[in-house]
Write a protein that holds these residues in place. Structure first.
Motif, PDB file in Angstrom:
ATOM      1  N   ALA A 153      34.104  15.309  10.175  1.00  0.00           N
ATOM      2  CA  ALA A 153      33.894  14.619   8.883  1.00  0.00           C
ATOM      3  C   ALA A 153      34.893  14.692   7.819  1.00  0.00           C
ATOM      4  O   ALA A 153      35.763  15.500   8.074  1.00  0.00           O
ATOM      5  CB  ALA A 153      32.578  15.656   8.353  1.00  0.00           C
ATOM      6  N   LEU A 154      34.673  13.697   6.819  1.00  0.00           N
ATOM      7  CA  LEU A 154      35.779  13.908   5.619  1.00  0.00           C
ATOM      8  C   LEU A 154      35.041  14.260   4.638  1.00  0.00           C
ATOM      9  O   LEU A 154      33.942  13.399   4.046  1.00  0.00           O
ATOM     10  CB  LEU A 154      36.327  12.419   5.540  1.00  0.00           C
ATOM     11  N   ARG A 155      35.585  15.330   3.812  1.00  0.00           N
ATOM     12  CA  ARG A 155      34.815  15.697   2.585  1.00  0.00           C
ATOM     13  C   ARG A 155      35.739  15.193   1.456  1.00  0.00           C
ATOM     14  O   ARG A 155      36.930  15.800   1.207  1.00  0.00           O
ATOM     15  CB  ARG A 155      34.977  17.181   2.687  1.00  0.00           C
ATOM     16  N   VAL A 156      35.232  14.358   0.606  1.00  0.00           N
ATOM     17  CA  VAL A 156      35.843  13.667  -0.427  1.00  0.00           C
ATOM     18  C   VAL A 156      35.437  14.595  -1.853  1.00  0.00           C
ATOM     19  O   VAL A 156      34.320  14.706  -2.251  1.00  0.00           O
ATOM     20  CB  VAL A 156      35.706  12.218  -0.538  1.00  0.00           C
ATOM     21  N   ARG A 157      36.349  14.913  -2.643  1.00  0.00           N
ATOM     22  CA  ARG A 157      36.161  15.545  -3.845  1.00  0.00           C
ATOM     23  C   ARG A 157      36.914  15.081  -4.939  1.00  0.00           C
ATOM     24  O   ARG A 157      38.038  14.529  -4.841  1.00  0.00           O
ATOM     25  CB  ARG A 157      36.147  17.097  -3.743  1.00  0.00           C
ATOM     26  N   LEU A 184      31.438   2.116   4.963  1.00  0.00           N
ATOM     27  CA  LEU A 184      30.662   2.845   5.651  1.00  0.00           C
ATOM     28  C   LEU A 184      29.648   2.059   6.614  1.00  0.00           C
ATOM     29  O   LEU A 184      28.986   1.086   5.996  1.00  0.00           O
ATOM     30  CB  LEU A 184      29.990   3.968   4.918  1.00  0.00           C
ATOM     31  N   SER A 185      29.332   2.338   7.679  1.00  0.00           N
ATOM     32  CA  SER A 185      28.162   1.686   8.508  1.00  0.00           C
ATOM     33  C   SER A 185      26.849   2.128   7.904  1.00  0.00           C
ATOM     34  O   SER A 185      26.005   1.327   8.133  1.00  0.00           O
ATOM     35  CB  SER A 185      28.242   1.870   9.973  1.00  0.00           C
ATOM     36  N   GLU A 186      26.719   3.565   7.465  1.00  0.00           N
ATOM     37  CA  GLU A 186      25.459   3.961   6.965  1.00  0.00           C
ATOM     38  C   GLU A 186      25.947   4.731   5.528  1.00  0.00           C
ATOM     39  O   GLU A 186      27.014   5.102   5.602  1.00  0.00           O
ATOM     40  CB  GLU A 186      24.725   4.730   7.837  1.00  0.00           C
ATOM     41  N   PRO A 187      24.885   4.320   4.676  1.00  0.00           N
ATOM     42  CA  PRO A 187      25.307   5.163   3.202  1.00  0.00           C
ATOM     43  C   PRO A 187      25.172   6.597   3.435  1.00  0.00           C
ATOM     44  O   PRO A 187      24.565   7.087   4.169  1.00  0.00           O
ATOM     45  CB  PRO A 187      23.910   4.352   2.471  1.00  0.00           C
ATOM     46  N   VAL A 188      26.089   7.239   2.235  1.00  0.00           N
ATOM     47  CA  VAL A 188      25.984   8.484   2.146  1.00  0.00           C
ATOM     48  C   VAL A 188      25.416   8.879   0.965  1.00  0.00           C
ATOM     49  O   VAL A 188      25.569   7.982   0.068  1.00  0.00           O
ATOM     50  CB  VAL A 188      27.360   9.283   2.339  1.00  0.00           C
ATOM     51  N   THR A 189      24.883  10.218   0.471  1.00  0.00           N
ATOM     52  CA  THR A 189      24.392  10.416  -0.810  1.00  0.00           C
ATOM     53  C   THR A 189      25.350  11.121  -1.704  1.00  0.00           C
ATOM     54  O   THR A 189      26.138  11.632  -1.192  1.00  0.00           O
ATOM     55  CB  THR A 189      23.155  11.247  -0.680  1.00  0.00           C
ATOM     56  N   ALA A 190      25.572  10.289  -3.001  1.00  0.00           N
ATOM     57  CA  ALA A 190      26.603  11.037  -3.867  1.00  0.00           C
ATOM     58  C   ALA A 190      25.832  11.494  -5.081  1.00  0.00           C
ATOM     59  O   ALA A 190      25.138  11.022  -5.603  1.00  0.00           O
ATOM     60  CB  ALA A 190      27.579   9.913  -4.247  1.00  0.00           C
ATOM     61  N   ASP A 209      31.493  16.071  -4.860  1.00  0.00           N
ATOM     62  CA  ASP A 209      31.662  16.700  -3.443  1.00  0.00           C
ATOM     63  C   ASP A 209      30.647  15.897  -2.643  1.00  0.00           C
ATOM     64  O   ASP A 209      29.666  16.246  -2.421  1.00  0.00           O
ATOM     65  CB  ASP A 209      31.487  18.158  -3.554  1.00  0.00           C
ATOM     66  N   VAL A 210      31.682  15.157  -1.777  1.00  0.00           N
ATOM     67  CA  VAL A 210      30.735  14.185  -0.780  1.00  0.00           C
ATOM     68  C   VAL A 210      31.274  14.644   0.581  1.00  0.00           C
ATOM     69  O   VAL A 210      32.406  14.247   0.863  1.00  0.00           O
ATOM     70  CB  VAL A 210      30.739  12.622  -1.147  1.00  0.00           C
ATOM     71  N   ARG A 211      30.261  14.765   1.312  1.00  0.00           N
ATOM     72  CA  ARG A 211      30.549  14.798   2.982  1.00  0.00           C
ATOM     73  C   ARG A 211      30.359  13.502   3.730  1.00  0.00           C
ATOM     74  O   ARG A 211      29.164  13.341   3.684  1.00  0.00           O
ATOM     75  CB  ARG A 211      30.201  15.861   3.602  1.00  0.00           C
ATOM     76  N   ILE A 212      31.356  12.913   4.442  1.00  0.00           N
ATOM     77  CA  ILE A 212      31.054  11.652   4.957  1.00  0.00           C
ATOM     78  C   ILE A 212      31.445  11.722   6.427  1.00  0.00           C
ATOM     79  O   ILE A 212      32.419  12.236   6.813  1.00  0.00           O
ATOM     80  CB  ILE A 212      32.310  10.577   4.481  1.00  0.00           C
ATOM     81  N   PRO A 213      30.329  11.772   7.333  1.00  0.00           N
ATOM     82  CA  PRO A 213      30.575  11.939   8.687  1.00  0.00           C
ATOM     83  C   PRO A 213      31.404  10.625   9.283  1.00  0.00           C
ATOM     84  O   PRO A 213      31.318   9.742   8.834  1.00  0.00           O
ATOM     85  CB  PRO A 213      28.946  11.870   9.142  1.00  0.00           C
ATOM     86  N   LEU A 214      32.254  11.333  10.063  1.00  0.00           N
ATOM     87  CA  LEU A 214      33.333  10.274  10.784  1.00  0.00           C
ATOM     88  C   LEU A 214      32.719   9.500  11.377  1.00  0.00           C
ATOM     89  O   LEU A 214      33.247   7.891  11.284  1.00  0.00           O
ATOM     90  CB  LEU A 214      34.185  10.987  11.549  1.00  0.00           C
TER      91      LEU A 214
END
Length: 280
Positions: free
Chosen positions: A174-178, A224-230, A184-189
């Protein structure tokens, strides 16, 4: 009952603040007003304690019981202030938050340092000026001095300290962008469809796009291929499919991200391809 207590708190707490300011300013208030205000505050505290005990008996933890009683925006704002103060401690100790032994950290605070320190200097000058102008009103001088020192100096330094001590973090999955202490959002690779170096200085607000600009610029774009929650500062959630962020060495982050994604998708027993410094 919880909604009723919150409604009473919204009325009583601001009233208490107003009374304290009036008393510090030397305003004489009628005795019945003070008695009624203190009685209301005492009843509110007793009721809150009773509900807290009942929630604990129902199986709630201390944290969940507090969340049931206190509105989420209040909790999140309080938590944000505590994170800023803790970031100052980490900054002085030269430590970073959330960087494990097998993780790679990529800072994003270098380009904003001059601006933040300049803003802190301006706030300090303003604090000295207001202190001189209000020297003839001791109570007002004390109140304004506290507010200026905290909001104009410690808050700004805390924001920069949070940016320094909370870098972007890349792990094997994962990549954790802050951004400072509020994003603080965790994005699975496996959800990163493409990553590219893209220097942008203009960002329009769009649905599904998260812009983490530093001094108005972003240098890395993730699709992203699938959305993540921010999650926002006050707890509002939104789904994002594009993330634009900045790093002090964006090309190094891109290379490391490409290598991690390649290693994640490589068949067992086959070494990952050597990453190239180009969009993927």
């Amino acid at each position: 009952m919880k909604r009723l207590l919150r409604g009473v708190a919204y009325a009583v707490i601001p009233g208490e603040v107003v009374l304290v300011v009036c008393l510090l300013a030397g305003v004489r208030l009628p005795g019945p007003v003070l008695a009624a205000a203190e009685a209301a505050a005492l009843v509110l505290l007793v009721a809150e304690a009773a509900v807290f005990v009942r929630l604990r008996r129902q199986g709630h933890s201390n944290r969940s019981a507090v969340r049931e009683l206190v509105p989420e925006p209040v909790l999140r704002l309080t938590g944000h202030e505590l994170k800023l103060m803790w970031s100052l401690v980490l900054w002085v100790a030269r430590r970073r938050h959330g960087v494990g032994p097998d993780a790679q950290a990529f800072g994003h605070a270098r380009d904003q340092a001059a601006m933040m320190f300049g803003f802190t200097f301006v706030c300090a000058v303003e604090t000295v000026g207001m202190s001189y102008l209000l020297s003839g009103w001791p109570v007002v001088h004390a109140i304004v001095l506290v507010l200026d020192v905290y909001s104009g100096i410690f808050f700004v330094i805390g924001l920069h300290a949070a940016s320094v001590t909370r870098p972007h973090v890349l792990t094997a999955d994962a990549l954790r962008v802050r951004q400072a202490a509020h994003v603080d959002v965790r994005i699975p690779l496996e959800r990163i469809a493409s990553a590219s170096y893209q220097l942008l200085f203009t960002h329009t607000k769009e649905d599904g796009v998260l812009n983490l600009a530093v001094c108005g610029q972003t240098s890395l774009t993730l699709e992203l291929s699938e959305p993540v929650t921010a999650v926002g500062l006050l707890g509002k959630e939104r789904q994002v499919r594009t993330v634009r962020l900045h790093a002090d060495d964006a090309r190094a982050l891109l290379r490391a991200l490409t290598q991690a994604r390649t290693a994640l998708s490589a068949p067992p027993g086959r070494p990952p391809d050597r990453p190239a410094d180009r969009p993927v």
